[in-house]
Design an enzyme around this catalytic site. Structure first.
Site, PDB file in Angstrom:
ATOM      1  N   LYS A  22       0.833  -1.208   0.000  1.00  0.00           N
ATOM      2  CA  LYS A  22       0.000   0.000   0.000  1.00  0.00           C
ATOM      3  C   LYS A  22       0.865   1.256   0.000  1.00  0.00           C
ATOM      4  O   LYS A  22       0.603   2.198  -0.738  1.00  0.00           O
ATOM      5  CB  LYS A  22      -0.892  -0.021   1.252  1.00  0.00           C
ATOM      6  CG  LYS A  22      -1.464   1.316   1.644  1.00  0.00           C
ATOM      7  CD  LYS A  22      -2.226   1.250   2.937  1.00  0.00           C
ATOM      8  CE  LYS A  22      -1.468   1.611   4.178  1.00  0.00           C
ATOM      9  NZ  LYS A  22      -1.146   3.021   4.385  1.00  0.00           N
ATOM     10  N   ASN A  23       1.915   1.261   0.823  1.00  0.00           N
ATOM     11  CA  ASN A  23       2.725   2.480   0.951  1.00  0.00           C
ATOM     12  C   ASN A  23       3.633   2.736  -0.246  1.00  0.00           C
ATOM     13  O   ASN A  23       4.241   3.802  -0.338  1.00  0.00           O
ATOM     14  CB  ASN A  23       3.540   2.449   2.248  1.00  0.00           C
ATOM     15  CG  ASN A  23       2.676   2.720   3.460  1.00  0.00           C
ATOM     16  OD1 ASN A  23       1.481   3.008   3.325  1.00  0.00           O
ATOM     17  ND2 ASN A  23       3.255   2.618   4.644  1.00  0.00           N
ATOM     18  N   CYS A 120      -3.828  13.299  14.163  1.00  0.00           N
ATOM     19  CA  CYS A 120      -4.319  11.965  13.871  1.00  0.00           C
ATOM     20  C   CYS A 120      -4.093  11.069  15.070  1.00  0.00           C
ATOM     21  O   CYS A 120      -3.515  11.481  16.071  1.00  0.00           O
ATOM     22  CB  CYS A 120      -3.647  11.403  12.645  1.00  0.00           C
ATOM     23  SG  CYS A 120      -1.930  11.077  12.917  1.00  0.00           S
ATOM     24  N   ARG A 125       1.226  14.875  13.050  1.00  0.00           N
ATOM     25  CA  ARG A 125       2.011  14.453  11.892  1.00  0.00           C
ATOM     26  C   ARG A 125       2.133  15.596  10.915  1.00  0.00           C
ATOM     27  O   ARG A 125       1.396  15.703   9.946  1.00  0.00           O
ATOM     28  CB  ARG A 125       1.363  13.220  11.250  1.00  0.00           C
ATOM     29  CG  ARG A 125       1.355  12.072  12.225  1.00  0.00           C
ATOM     30  CD  ARG A 125       0.843  10.822  11.634  1.00  0.00           C
ATOM     31  NE  ARG A 125       1.743  10.263  10.664  1.00  0.00           N
ATOM     32  CZ  ARG A 125       1.503   9.126  10.035  1.00  0.00           C
ATOM     33  NH1 ARG A 125       0.403   8.467  10.285  1.00  0.00           N
ATOM     34  NH2 ARG A 125       2.348   8.648   9.165  1.00  0.00           N
ATOM     35  N   ASP A 309       5.918   0.535  11.877  1.00  0.00           N
ATOM     36  CA  ASP A 309       4.665  -0.092  11.443  1.00  0.00           C
ATOM     37  C   ASP A 309       4.555  -1.554  11.879  1.00  0.00           C
ATOM     38  O   ASP A 309       3.533  -2.196  11.630  1.00  0.00           O
ATOM     39  CB  ASP A 309       4.507   0.001   9.917  1.00  0.00           C
ATOM     40  CG  ASP A 309       4.086   1.393   9.473  1.00  0.00           C
ATOM     41  OD1 ASP A 309       3.793   2.239  10.334  1.00  0.00           O
ATOM     42  OD2 ASP A 309       4.040   1.636   8.244  1.00  0.00           O
ATOM     43  N   ARG A 401      -8.114  -0.405   5.811  1.00  0.00           N
ATOM     44  CA  ARG A 401      -7.338   0.638   5.113  1.00  0.00           C
ATOM     45  C   ARG A 401      -6.078   0.060   4.497  1.00  0.00           C
ATOM     46  O   ARG A 401      -5.586   0.566   3.495  1.00  0.00           O
ATOM     47  CB  ARG A 401      -6.930   1.752   6.092  1.00  0.00           C
ATOM     48  CG  ARG A 401      -8.080   2.621   6.514  1.00  0.00           C
ATOM     49  CD  ARG A 401      -7.574   3.835   7.281  1.00  0.00           C
ATOM     50  NE  ARG A 401      -6.396   4.370   6.650  1.00  0.00           N
ATOM     51  CZ  ARG A 401      -5.290   4.746   7.284  1.00  0.00           C
ATOM     52  NH1 ARG A 401      -5.215   4.670   8.572  1.00  0.00           N
ATOM     53  NH2 ARG A 401      -4.261   5.218   6.612  1.00  0.00           N
TER      54      ARG A 401
HETATM   55  C1  UD1 Z   1       5.170   6.777   6.336  1.00  0.00           C
HETATM   56  C2  UD1 Z   1       4.279   5.586   6.187  1.00  0.00           C
HETATM   57  C3  UD1 Z   1       3.851   5.092   7.564  1.00  0.00           C
HETATM   58  C4  UD1 Z   1       5.064   4.854   8.447  1.00  0.00           C
HETATM   59  C5  UD1 Z   1       5.980   6.056   8.468  1.00  0.00           C
HETATM   60  C6  UD1 Z   1       7.287   5.799   9.187  1.00  0.00           C
HETATM   61  C7  UD1 Z   1       3.176   6.007   4.074  1.00  0.00           C
HETATM   62  C8  UD1 Z   1       1.926   6.353   3.375  1.00  0.00           C
HETATM   63  N1  UD1 Z   1       3.108   5.966   5.420  1.00  0.00           N
HETATM   64  O1  UD1 Z   1       4.415   7.808   6.958  1.00  0.00           O
HETATM   65  O2  UD1 Z   1       3.118   3.893   7.404  1.00  0.00           O
HETATM   66  O3  UD1 Z   1       4.641   4.600   9.772  1.00  0.00           O
HETATM   67  O4  UD1 Z   1       6.302   6.451   7.127  1.00  0.00           O
HETATM   68  O5  UD1 Z   1       7.940   4.711   8.638  1.00  0.00           O
HETATM   69  O6  UD1 Z   1       4.182   5.734   3.466  1.00  0.00           O
HETATM   70  N2  UD1 Z   1       7.754  14.594  10.292  1.00  0.00           N
HETATM   71  C9  UD1 Z   1       7.901  15.942  10.526  1.00  0.00           C
HETATM   72  N3  UD1 Z   1       7.666  16.816   9.502  1.00  0.00           N
HETATM   73  C10 UD1 Z   1       7.318  16.403   8.254  1.00  0.00           C
HETATM   74  C11 UD1 Z   1       7.168  15.032   8.017  1.00  0.00           C
HETATM   75  C12 UD1 Z   1       7.393  14.136   9.055  1.00  0.00           C
HETATM   76  O7  UD1 Z   1       8.212  16.338  11.641  1.00  0.00           O
HETATM   77  O8  UD1 Z   1       7.132  17.256   7.362  1.00  0.00           O
HETATM   78  C13 UD1 Z   1       7.981  13.626  11.387  1.00  0.00           C
HETATM   79  C14 UD1 Z   1       6.751  12.828  11.770  1.00  0.00           C
HETATM   80  O9  UD1 Z   1       5.942  13.514  12.690  1.00  0.00           O
HETATM   81  C15 UD1 Z   1       7.371  11.564  12.356  1.00  0.00           C
HETATM   82  C16 UD1 Z   1       8.630  11.378  11.513  1.00  0.00           C
HETATM   83  O10 UD1 Z   1       8.898  12.642  10.927  1.00  0.00           O
HETATM   84  O11 UD1 Z   1       7.727  11.776  13.694  1.00  0.00           O
HETATM   85  C17 UD1 Z   1       8.527  10.342  10.430  1.00  0.00           C
HETATM   86  O12 UD1 Z   1       7.351  10.574   9.673  1.00  0.00           O
HETATM   87  P1  UD1 Z   1       7.243  10.205   8.144  1.00  0.00           P
HETATM   88  O13 UD1 Z   1       8.382   9.329   7.729  1.00  0.00           O
HETATM   89  O14 UD1 Z   1       7.020  11.451   7.366  1.00  0.00           O
HETATM   90  O15 UD1 Z   1       5.925   9.352   8.120  1.00  0.00           O
HETATM   91  P2  UD1 Z   1       4.924   9.308   6.910  1.00  0.00           P
HETATM   92  O16 UD1 Z   1       5.713   9.519   5.653  1.00  0.00           O
HETATM   93  O17 UD1 Z   1       3.755  10.147   7.195  1.00  0.00           O
END
Ligand code: UD1
Length: 444
Positions: A22-23, A120, A125, A309, A401
């Site tokens: 999915k990701n 969320c 996030r 995850d 999901r």
């Molecule tokens: C993706 C995955 C999710 C997984 C996560 C971490 C998808 C659709 N989802 O989520 O299943 O749990 O990676 O492996 O691929 N952060 C910031 N600022 C930003 C972006 C992120 O501070 O602009 C922080 C987040 O709050 C978190 C960390 O960075 O603490 C990692 O988040 P991130 O890798 O971005 O997670 P997702 O990409 O949302």
């Protein structure tokens, strides 16, 4: 709202097949925005997030074919016309990954309006790193009425250094960079296989990318990209969940159609916990129990570390291990929502900040429990598979999901699990003691 009814106690035996990731599928679908030609994606899982993204693309004017192929796992997307480059709140609120359209929309159309994802279930996030990177590439971004509005005549290549490793942030900016003018150098990038999957699709579309899968990615921007056909990698989190299902039930389970290379940290931890794990081939892994489970600590990290995850699922396993396991969550705050429900089933878990201490083995007893997010749901399914009696899992829409037909797959290897449809058909009164329906939070 559907529920799962699970009777614990059966060891899982046989072969279980993994679906596409999915990701990976989500950013690859967003990448179709980058070209006027058709993009065909294979091995797309049948899960609700994919349907949400399909809706999102269609709402912007894209044509998305019905599912095709024998396995119904192929879709074709045409973004020839993108009449309305807006990601509306109604869609974004149910799937935070909708922010993945931000980069490709600006790169292709020069403008994007994307609803802010908001909070969320597993903590704040933010998408500040996406915004910072796009601004560095020349986009002007304003925020009004809960929407981000981004504009740029043409994005310029830039030197981007992520303050923090972000998976979708890396993907979003990679998609922006492939159509930017000149070179983009991205440092401290996520190295997750899903980033590599996206980069492989973009390369097939004509993008010039070096270093995907490492922390430094270099992109030479192009003026346009062409269509492509691409097969999505197997879902490593679904595969890991099945390995734990085999392990926790004391079964003998072969997980097929996976990518063993992507499962390194999970396999190593299962071995440390006393399981026999054999890699039967590049896409097949077998897990068997071998005496009692032993406690082993985990600490979630970015890839190739132990995935956040898989933390909730691992915790279910730790409740059955002899000794004390420390489970440390480093990626997301507030990602212990499954703990309370596991405790209600008899687990001995104490949380202190970002560390959960699990004492085992605990005798789990069946209970009515509530799913709170995607991976927490998976953890409860695993616990219910070993609990004594019949558990009822409420709000399995979270599970839907990201897991394709999980109950059918588990039933195929001996689990006693069935889905119960809405127990309040239209017109039937809800009792005061029943849980009210809640909107699905945009979690993972
Ligand atoms: C993706 C995955 C999710 C997984 C996560 C971490 C998808 C659709 N989802 O989520 O299943 O749990 O990676 O492996 O691929 N952060 C910031 N600022 C930003 C972006 C992120 O501070 O602009 C922080 C987040 O709050 C978190 C960390 O960075 O603490 C990692 O988040 P991130 O890798 O971005 O997670 P997702 O990409 O949302």
């Amino acid at each position: 709202m559907d529920r799962f009814v699970i009777r614990g106690g059966n060891p899982l035996v046989g072969t279980i097949r993994v679906s596409g990731a999915k990701n990976s599928a989500l950013p690859c679908m967003a990448a179709a925005i980058l070209t006027e030609d058709e993009v065909t994606l294979e091995n797309i899982p049948q899960v609700r997030d994919i349907e949400t993204e399909r809706k999102l693309l269609a709402s912007m004017g894209a044509e998305v074919s019905p599912r095709q192929g024998r396995a119904n796992d192929r879709i074709t997307i045409s973004c020839r016309t993108l009449s309305d480059p807006v990601a509306r709140y109604e869609i974004v609120k149910t799937m935070r990954a909708s922010s993945l359209v931000l980069g490709p929309l600006i790169a292709r159309t020069g403008m994007a309006r994307v609803a802010m994802p908001g909070g969320c279930a597993i903590g704040g996030r933010p998408i500040d790193l996406h915004i910072k990177g796009l601004e560095k590439m020349g986009a002007t971004i304003t925020q009004e009425h809960g929407y981000l509005e981004a504009r740029a005549d043409r994005l310029r290549g830039a030197h981007l250094v992520f303050d923090k490793i972000t998976v979708t942030g890396t993907e979003d900016l990679l998609m922006a960079a492939v159509l930017a003018e000149g070179e983009t150098l991205m440092e401290n990038c996520a190295r997750e296989p899903e980033v590599t999957d996206l980069a492989a699709l973009l390369t097939a579309m004509g993008a010039k990318i070096e270093g995907a899968g490492t922390s430094t990615i270099r992109v030479q921007g192009a003026t346009s990209l062409r269509g492509a056909r691409y097969r999505i990698n197997p879902d490593r989190i679904e595969a890991g969940t099945f390995l734990i299902a085999g392990a926790i039930t004391g079964g003998d389970l072969v997980v097929s159609n996976c990518n063993a290379e992507h499962l390194g940290a999970v396999i190593a931890k299962l071995q440390e916990a006393g399981l026999l794990v054999d890699i039967l081939g590049p896409d097949t892994v077998r897990v068997r129990s071998h005496g009692p489970l032993r406690a082993a600590d985990i600490s979630t990290e970015e890839y190739p570390g132990f995935p956040t995850d898989m933390q909730a699922q691992y915790m279910a396993l730790a409740t059955q291990a002899e000794g004390v396991s420390q489970v440390r969550e480093n990626i997301f705050e507030n990602r212990f929502m499954h703990v309370q429900e596991l405790v209600r089933m008899g687990a001995n878990i104490k949380v202190d900040g970002s560390t959960a201490t699990v004492r085992g083995p605990a005798r789990l007893s069946a209970a009515a429990v509530m799913c709170s997010d995607l991976r927490a749901s998976a953890s409860l399914v695993l616990a219910a598979l070993v609990a004594d009696g019949e558990s009822i899992l409420d709000r399995v829409y979270h599970m839907d999901r990201g897991y394709e037909r999980i109950e059918e797959k588990l039933r195929g290897v001996g689990a006693q699990i069935r889905r119960m449809g809405d127990i309040f058909p239209q017109g039937k009164m809800r009792r005061a003691t029943d849980n009210p329906p809640v909107p699905s939070p945009a979690d993972i």
